[in-house]
Design a protein around this motif. Structure first.
Motif, PDB file in Angstrom:
ATOM      1  N   ILE A  52       6.739   0.769  12.091  1.00 18.50           N
ATOM      2  CA  ILE A  52       5.421   1.122  12.619  1.00 18.50           C
ATOM      3  C   ILE A  52       5.433   1.120  14.143  1.00 18.50           C
ATOM      4  CG2 ILE A  52       3.055   0.227  12.871  1.00 18.50           C
ATOM      5  CD1 ILE A  52       3.206  -0.607   9.909  1.00 18.50           C
ATOM      6  N   THR A  53       6.215   0.243  14.743  1.00 27.06           N
ATOM      7  CA  THR A  53       6.218   0.087  16.206  1.00 27.06           C
ATOM      8  C   THR A  53       6.717   1.317  16.945  1.00 27.06           C
ATOM      9  OG1 THR A  53       8.363  -1.006  15.995  1.00 27.06           O
ATOM     10  CG2 THR A  53       6.429  -2.425  16.174  1.00 27.06           C
ATOM     11  N   ARG A  54       7.299   2.294  16.229  1.00 25.67           N
ATOM     12  CA  ARG A  54       7.716   3.513  16.942  1.00 25.67           C
ATOM     13  C   ARG A  54       6.517   4.347  17.385  1.00 25.67           C
ATOM     14  NH1 ARG A  54       8.411   5.248  11.394  1.00 25.67           N
ATOM     15  NH2 ARG A  54       7.943   7.460  11.050  1.00 25.67           N
ATOM     16  N   PHE A  55       5.336   4.021  16.851  1.00 30.75           N
ATOM     17  CA  PHE A  55       4.103   4.688  17.254  1.00 30.75           C
ATOM     18  C   PHE A  55       3.296   3.721  18.115  1.00 30.75           C
ATOM     19  CE2 PHE A  55       4.969   6.372  12.892  1.00 30.75           C
ATOM     20  CZ  PHE A  55       5.407   7.628  13.292  1.00 30.75           C
ATOM     21  N   PRO A  56       3.145   4.003  19.403  1.00 31.94           N
ATOM     22  CA  PRO A  56       2.414   3.072  20.269  1.00 31.94           C
ATOM     23  C   PRO A  56       0.913   3.091  19.982  1.00 31.94           C
ATOM     24  CG  PRO A  56       3.020   5.045  21.491  1.00 31.94           C
ATOM     25  CD  PRO A  56       3.661   5.174  20.145  1.00 31.94           C
ATOM     26  N   GLY A  57       0.287   1.952  20.227  1.00 30.80           N
ATOM     27  CA  GLY A  57      -1.174   1.865  20.186  1.00 30.80           C
ATOM     28  C   GLY A  57      -1.797   1.978  18.804  1.00 30.80           C
ATOM     29  N   VAL A  58      -1.054   1.572  17.767  1.00 27.71           N
ATOM     30  CA  VAL A  58      -1.601   1.725  16.418  1.00 27.71           C
ATOM     31  C   VAL A  58      -2.462   0.532  15.992  1.00 27.71           C
ATOM     32  CG1 VAL A  58       0.268   3.206  15.629  1.00 27.71           C
ATOM     33  CG2 VAL A  58       0.474   0.732  15.326  1.00 27.71           C
ATOM     34  N   LEU A  59      -2.328  -0.605  16.669  1.00 27.27           N
ATOM     35  CA  LEU A  59      -3.025  -1.810  16.234  1.00 27.27           C
ATOM     36  C   LEU A  59      -4.350  -1.935  16.980  1.00 27.27           C
ATOM     37  CD1 LEU A  59      -2.669  -4.199  14.325  1.00 27.27           C
ATOM     38  CD2 LEU A  59      -1.696  -5.488  16.208  1.00 27.27           C
ATOM     39  N   GLY A  60      -5.439  -1.872  16.206  1.00 29.25           N
ATOM     40  CA  GLY A  60      -6.765  -2.036  16.795  1.00 29.25           C
ATOM     41  C   GLY A  60      -7.390  -3.345  16.330  1.00 29.25           C
ATOM     42  N   ALA A  61      -8.685  -3.407  16.335  1.00 28.63           N
ATOM     43  CA  ALA A  61      -9.398  -4.623  15.893  1.00 28.63           C
ATOM     44  C   ALA A  61      -9.594  -4.551  14.380  1.00 28.63           C
ATOM     45  CB  ALA A  61     -10.738  -4.715  16.599  1.00 28.63           C
ATOM     46  N   ALA A  62      -9.136  -5.571  13.685  1.00 26.25           N
ATOM     47  CA  ALA A  62      -9.295  -5.592  12.219  1.00 26.25           C
ATOM     48  C   ALA A  62     -10.762  -5.805  11.884  1.00 26.25           C
ATOM     49  CB  ALA A  62      -8.438  -6.690  11.626  1.00 26.25           C
ATOM     50  N   ILE A 103       0.858  -1.194   0.000  1.00 25.13           N
ATOM     51  CA  ILE A 103       0.000   0.000   0.000  1.00 25.13           C
ATOM     52  C   ILE A 103       0.890   1.239   0.000  1.00 25.13           C
ATOM     53  CG2 ILE A 103      -1.798   1.268   1.218  1.00 25.13           C
ATOM     54  CD1 ILE A 103      -2.674  -1.404   2.480  1.00 25.13           C
ATOM     55  N   THR A 104       0.829   1.995  -1.090  1.00 25.55           N
ATOM     56  CA  THR A 104       1.561   3.262  -1.215  1.00 25.55           C
ATOM     57  C   THR A 104       0.568   4.300  -1.745  1.00 25.55           C
ATOM     58  OG1 THR A 104       2.263   2.526  -3.414  1.00 25.55           O
ATOM     59  CG2 THR A 104       3.850   2.262  -1.619  1.00 25.55           C
ATOM     60  N   ALA A 105      -0.463   4.553  -0.990  1.00 21.50           N
ATOM     61  CA  ALA A 105      -1.600   5.340  -1.471  1.00 21.50           C
ATOM     62  C   ALA A 105      -1.572   6.784  -0.985  1.00 21.50           C
ATOM     63  CB  ALA A 105      -2.906   4.668  -1.057  1.00 21.50           C
ATOM     64  N   GLY A 106      -0.400   7.272  -0.559  1.00 21.67           N
ATOM     65  CA  GLY A 106      -0.276   8.666  -0.177  1.00 21.67           C
ATOM     66  C   GLY A 106      -1.258   9.058   0.903  1.00 21.67           C
ATOM     67  N   ALA A 107      -1.970  10.173   0.668  1.00 21.54           N
ATOM     68  CA  ALA A 107      -2.891  10.709   1.668  1.00 21.54           C
ATOM     69  C   ALA A 107      -4.091   9.805   1.929  1.00 21.54           C
ATOM     70  CB  ALA A 107      -3.376  12.090   1.231  1.00 21.54           C
ATOM     71  N   TRP A 108      -4.307   8.809   1.069  1.00 18.96           N
ATOM     72  CA  TRP A 108      -5.414   7.865   1.245  1.00 18.96           C
ATOM     73  C   TRP A 108      -4.991   6.606   2.015  1.00 18.96           C
ATOM     74  CZ3 TRP A 108      -4.812  11.180  -2.703  1.00 18.96           C
ATOM     75  CH2 TRP A 108      -5.914  11.942  -3.090  1.00 18.96           C
ATOM     76  N   THR A 109      -3.708   6.502   2.382  1.00 19.00           N
ATOM     77  CA  THR A 109      -3.212   5.298   3.055  1.00 19.00           C
ATOM     78  C   THR A 109      -3.891   5.072   4.389  1.00 19.00           C
ATOM     79  OG1 THR A 109      -1.063   5.467   1.953  1.00 19.00           O
ATOM     80  CG2 THR A 109      -1.150   4.168   3.990  1.00 19.00           C
ATOM     81  N   GLY A 110      -4.091   6.144   5.161  1.00 14.73           N
ATOM     82  CA  GLY A 110      -4.705   5.996   6.483  1.00 14.73           C
ATOM     83  C   GLY A 110      -6.041   5.300   6.429  1.00 14.73           C
ATOM     84  N   ALA A 111      -6.869   5.661   5.444  1.00 15.32           N
ATOM     85  CA  ALA A 111      -8.195   5.048   5.323  1.00 15.32           C
ATOM     86  C   ALA A 111      -8.087   3.570   4.950  1.00 15.32           C
ATOM     87  CB  ALA A 111      -9.009   5.797   4.272  1.00 15.32           C
ATOM     88  N   PHE A 112      -7.121   3.228   4.091  1.00 11.06           N
ATOM     89  CA  PHE A 112      -6.947   1.822   3.701  1.00 11.06           C
ATOM     90  C   PHE A 112      -6.529   0.962   4.891  1.00 11.06           C
ATOM     91  CE2 PHE A 112      -6.233   3.304  -0.819  1.00 11.06           C
ATOM     92  CZ  PHE A 112      -7.419   2.772  -1.283  1.00 11.06           C
ATOM     93  N   VAL A 113      -5.556   1.434   5.658  1.00 10.44           N
ATOM     94  CA  VAL A 113      -5.056   0.597   6.750  1.00 10.44           C
ATOM     95  C   VAL A 113      -6.031   0.552   7.915  1.00 10.44           C
ATOM     96  CG1 VAL A 113      -2.655   0.910   6.039  1.00 10.44           C
ATOM     97  CG2 VAL A 113      -3.610   2.425   7.800  1.00 10.44           C
ATOM     98  N   GLU A 114      -6.945   1.544   8.010  1.00 10.80           N
ATOM     99  CA  GLU A 114      -8.013   1.464   9.011  1.00 10.80           C
ATOM    100  C   GLU A 114      -8.848   0.207   8.769  1.00 10.80           C
ATOM    101  OE1 GLU A 114      -9.230   3.361  11.573  1.00 10.80           O
ATOM    102  OE2 GLU A 114      -7.806   5.030  11.549  1.00 10.80           O
ATOM    103  N   GLN A 115      -9.082  -0.139   7.494  1.00  9.74           N
ATOM    104  CA  GLN A 115      -9.812  -1.369   7.163  1.00  9.74           C
ATOM    105  C   GLN A 115      -9.100  -2.602   7.728  1.00  9.74           C
ATOM    106  OE1 GLN A 115     -10.637  -2.075   3.004  1.00  9.74           O
ATOM    107  NE2 GLN A 115     -10.700   0.111   2.529  1.00  9.74           N
ATOM    108  N   LEU A 116      -7.789  -2.459   7.899  1.00  8.61           N
ATOM    109  CA  LEU A 116      -6.953  -3.585   8.335  1.00  8.61           C
ATOM    110  C   LEU A 116      -6.589  -3.482   9.806  1.00  8.61           C
ATOM    111  CD1 LEU A 116      -4.640  -3.528   5.197  1.00  8.61           C
ATOM    112  CD2 LEU A 116      -6.568  -5.085   5.612  1.00  8.61           C
TER     113      LEU A 116
END
Length: 391
Positions: free
Chosen positions: A381-391, A200-213
């Protein structure tokens, strides 16, 4: 952009979402490794909705962070390789002037990364480059390796080589859904595709894509004013096509930095921009009213009157671009912490274009399960705490 005769396939070795410069270079490296690669782009190409459009970007060896400066020799080499592959000029060497207070830590780090001892004072800079006026006590460092990348041309070139190596580029296809698994399923407005690997290299739309995941990355899209400033008297400002690029570091009036490029895109107009912008929803970037206040232009006007007195103090042309920033302005180049066959490249924070040849190589290596060529600790990614939620 997909040729009408191109057969519609549904299974690939790798799918890459987002055909900006990072996704395109990732796909380029995969295709050169003989991986059957699908590169998806939501907009019809070429377009100006993301972060990779426009005619010019700065390329430089000088970097305050050693982990970027170590990548730059290979970036220069890969850009030259792409020029040779396409027979296209993609870079013009102009030099780069770094401006700031003496002893400023980032300026000193850049000087060390260049291995140069020469520091120019106001008089020496004005003698060499008459268009620049340093303020009292400030200094400049010259990066003679630096120059201008022709961005639109570069994006077309890397996509051309990708397709030449058998890659499939489908534009005008918006991704609607990603279903993780041993084989990832990607549903678009035009079809359903499957591959054992997804990037996934979707620029400003990446956040929305990974929220799905189930991943909540601290990505902030910013709307940037890209401004061009006219010479008061054509040819008199010493800021024509032969003048250098510049970058400020540590100036109190521009804490985010200001950068400029010579008048290559529009004759007689110099590109000068604030390395900052306003938070924006990328779906609504064109809905900002033209009457909205532009504090960044106020910062630029003040800077130009002091440092570039040969230019008018109001922009002649104003365009927009998107940055997608992380809190520390370092990239995210990592596997999804839960789905190891999904790789994410994001948060290029307005300084990723020049590094795209190596970023693409690293994302390719991560996707193929290989040891990356560089230390990836700063991009985890692990440098940011609490990023993994429920897929």
């Amino acid at each position: 952009m997909a040729a009408p005769s191109q057969p519609q396939k549904s299974t690939y070795d790798v799918i890459v979402i987002g055909a900006g410069i990072q996704g395109s270079f990732t796909a380029y490296h995969l295709a050169q490794r003989h991986k059957d690669t699908l590169l998806l782009e939501q907009f019809l190409l070429p377009h100006s909705r993301g972060s990779s459009h426009g005619q010019s970007r700065i390329i430089r060896s000088a970097y305050p962070q050693e982990y970027y400066s170590r990548m730059m020799p290979e970036c220069f080499r890969l850009w030259q390789q792409l020029e040779a592959e396409t027979g296209t000029t993609l870079c013009r060497r102009t030099g780069l002037v770094l401006l700031g207070p003496p002893g400023e830590p980032e300026l000193e780090a850049c000087r060390r990364s260049l291995g140069v001892d020469e520091v120019l004072d106001a008089a020496a800079l004005a003698q060499r480059f008459p268009g620049f006026r340093l303020q009292a006590g400030q200094v400049a460092v010259l990066d003679s390796t630096a120059g201008v990348l022709f961005a639109d041309r570069a994006l077309r070139a890397v996509q051309e080589v990708f397709r030449r190596h058998g890659g499939t580029l489908r534009d005008g296809e918006k991704v609607l859904r990603i279903e993780p698994g041993a084989v990832v399923t990607v549903t678009t407005t035009a079809g359903v595709y499957k591959a054992p690997r997804l990037i996934i290299t979707a620029g400003a739309w990446t956040g929305a894509f990974v929220e799905q995941l189930g991943l909540h990355l601290p990505l902030q899209p910013l709307r940037i004013d890209v401004c061009y400033w006219r010479e008061k008297q054509p040819g008199s400002a010493g800021l024509g096509t032969v003048s250098p690029c510049f970058l400020t570091l540590g100036l109190s009036q521009a804490p985010h930095g200001i950068y400029g490029l010579p008048s290559i895109e529009y004759p007689g107009l110099m590109k000068v921009c604030h390395h900052h912008g306003s938070p924006i929803d990328p779906e609504k970037r064109d809905q900002v009213p033209s009457s909205a206040p532009h504090p960044d232009i106020t910062v630029l006007s003040s800077f130009i009157s002091s440092y570039l007195p040969g230019l008018e103090t109001q922009p002649a042309v104003r365009e927009t671009c998107l940055y997608t920033n992380t809190p520390d302005e370092d990239f995210i180049l990592d596997k999804h912490p839960k789905f190891s066959n999904i790789v994410i490249g994001a948060g290029f924070s307005g300084h990723g274009f020049k590094l795209a040849p190596v970023v693409g190589k690293l994302l390719c290596q991560l996707s193929l399960g290989e040891e990356p060529s560089y230390d990836m600790a700063h991009f985890a990614i692990t440098r940011f705490p609490g990023v993994l939620g429920a897929a």
